[in-house]
Design a protein around this motif. Structure first.
Motif, PDB file in Angstrom:
ATOM      1  N   PRO A 114       0.842  -1.194   0.000  1.00 20.15           N
ATOM      2  CA  PRO A 114       0.000   0.000   0.000  1.00 20.15           C
ATOM      3  C   PRO A 114       0.880   1.250   0.000  1.00 20.15           C
ATOM      4  O   PRO A 114       1.952   1.269   0.597  1.00 20.15           O
ATOM      5  N   ALA A 115       0.412   2.275  -0.717  1.00 13.61           N
ATOM      6  CA  ALA A 115       1.184   3.515  -0.807  1.00 13.61           C
ATOM      7  C   ALA A 115       1.320   4.142   0.578  1.00 13.61           C
ATOM      8  O   ALA A 115       0.360   4.206   1.337  1.00 13.61           O
ATOM      9  N   GLU A 116       2.529   4.567   0.868  1.00 17.13           N
ATOM     10  CA  GLU A 116       2.781   5.214   2.146  1.00 17.13           C
ATOM     11  C   GLU A 116       2.198   6.620   2.115  1.00 17.13           C
ATOM     12  O   GLU A 116       2.413   7.371   1.158  1.00 17.13           O
ATOM     13  N   LYS A 117       1.479   6.967   3.148  1.00 23.08           N
ATOM     14  CA  LYS A 117       0.850   8.284   3.185  1.00 23.08           C
ATOM     15  C   LYS A 117       1.885   9.360   3.513  1.00 23.08           C
ATOM     16  O   LYS A 117       2.896   9.100   4.150  1.00 23.08           O
ATOM     17  N   VAL A 118       1.570  10.552   3.038  1.00 22.90           N
ATOM     18  CA  VAL A 118       2.449  11.700   3.228  1.00 22.90           C
ATOM     19  C   VAL A 118       1.662  12.775   3.959  1.00 22.90           C
ATOM     20  O   VAL A 118       0.480  12.987   3.676  1.00 22.90           O
ATOM     21  N   GLU A 119       2.296  13.446   4.891  1.00 22.39           N
ATOM     22  CA  GLU A 119       1.644  14.575   5.556  1.00 22.39           C
ATOM     23  C   GLU A 119       1.875  15.823   4.722  1.00 22.39           C
ATOM     24  O   GLU A 119       3.003  16.302   4.622  1.00 22.39           O
ATOM     25  N   LEU A 120       0.794  16.312   4.113  1.00 24.26           N
ATOM     26  CA  LEU A 120       0.871  17.533   3.308  1.00 24.26           C
ATOM     27  C   LEU A 120       0.565  18.725   4.200  1.00 24.26           C
ATOM     28  O   LEU A 120      -0.462  18.759   4.882  1.00 24.26           O
ATOM     29  N   GLN A 121       1.455  19.694   4.179  1.00 24.67           N
ATOM     30  CA  GLN A 121       1.260  20.926   4.928  1.00 24.67           C
ATOM     31  C   GLN A 121       0.739  21.989   3.968  1.00 24.67           C
ATOM     32  O   GLN A 121       1.426  22.350   3.010  1.00 24.67           O
ATOM     33  N   ILE A 122      -0.482  22.455   4.212  1.00 22.89           N
ATOM     34  CA  ILE A 122      -1.099  23.488   3.383  1.00 22.89           C
ATOM     35  C   ILE A 122      -1.032  24.803   4.145  1.00 22.89           C
ATOM     36  O   ILE A 122      -1.559  24.909   5.263  1.00 22.89           O
ATOM     37  N   THR A 123      -0.376  25.793   3.549  1.00 22.23           N
ATOM     38  CA  THR A 123      -0.251  27.105   4.167  1.00 22.23           C
ATOM     39  C   THR A 123      -1.042  28.113   3.350  1.00 22.23           C
ATOM     40  O   THR A 123      -0.910  28.171   2.124  1.00 22.23           O
ATOM     41  N   ILE A 124      -1.855  28.896   4.040  1.00 25.40           N
ATOM     42  CA  ILE A 124      -2.645  29.940   3.383  1.00 25.40           C
ATOM     43  C   ILE A 124      -2.056  31.271   3.824  1.00 25.40           C
ATOM     44  O   ILE A 124      -2.039  31.596   5.017  1.00 25.40           O
ATOM     45  N   ALA A 125      -1.549  32.009   2.846  1.00 27.65           N
ATOM     46  CA  ALA A 125      -0.879  33.281   3.120  1.00 27.65           C
ATOM     47  C   ALA A 125      -1.835  34.455   2.932  1.00 27.65           C
ATOM     48  O   ALA A 125      -2.866  34.328   2.273  1.00 27.65           O
TER      49      ALA A 125
END
Length: 173
Positions: free
Chosen positions: A50-61
């Motif tokens: 299974p694909a390893e999950k990634v923690e995506l950091q979303i920044t709103i400027a």
């Protein structure tokens, strides 16, 4: 003379019909020789991990006010983007000048849309005759906004172990 013309006009169709018939016979013989193409699910063992999950950091400027709620939609493909049906819905309390959220995703292509519900009425408010945005909003890749939603091609971005951060900048009315 006409009889000759009609025969020559039929030859390409006859040769095509012969070719299709021969191809059909070859396919039938191959199917019979190889046996049934059906398999039981028990016979199949997945070799893929299974694909390893990634923690995506979303920044709103360019968050200008610390009131209301920021709504964020994460889209997984062009279909969900066109239907405005995000696969993941997030909310955040605004922090000025930047607000950051984190989401766990499988590697792949994604798009993000967000708006700042300044008056906390749970709606993206519009104003004027042309129904222009009345609250700050943003799309992934910060595309130039014309009189319609940007295309999937303009907003999609890659998420993987190397690409784990994405920043959007609010456009203000």
């Amino acid at each position: 003379m006409k009889q000759h013309d009609s025969l020559s006009n039929q030859r390409p169709w006859n040769s095509m019909a012969n070719a299709v018939t021969k191809l059909s016979l070859v396919i039938l013989v191959l199917v019979l020789l190889t046996g049934s193409s059906e398999t039981d699910d028990e016979d199949l063992e997945s070799t893929e991990e299974p694909a390893e999950k990634v923690e995506l950091q979303i920044t709103i400027a360019d968050v200008r006010e610390e009131v209301g709620t920021i709504y964020i939609g994460v889209y997984t493909n062009e279909e969900t983007w066109k239907d405005l049906d995000p696969a993941h819905k997030l909310t955040a309390k605004p922090a000025s000048p930047k607000t950051t959220v984190t989401i766990e995703l499988e590697p792949g292509e994604y798009a993000v849309s967000t708006y700042h519900d300044v008056n906390d009425d749970e709606e993206f408010n519009r104003k004027g005759v042309f129904r222009l945005p009345g609250e700050p909003f943003a799309f992934s890749n910060d595309p130039k906004i014309r009189m319609r939603m940007p295309s999937w091609k303009r907003v999609k971005f890659k998420v993987d172990v190397e690409e784990k951060e994405h920043t959007l900048t609010f456009k203000h009315p």
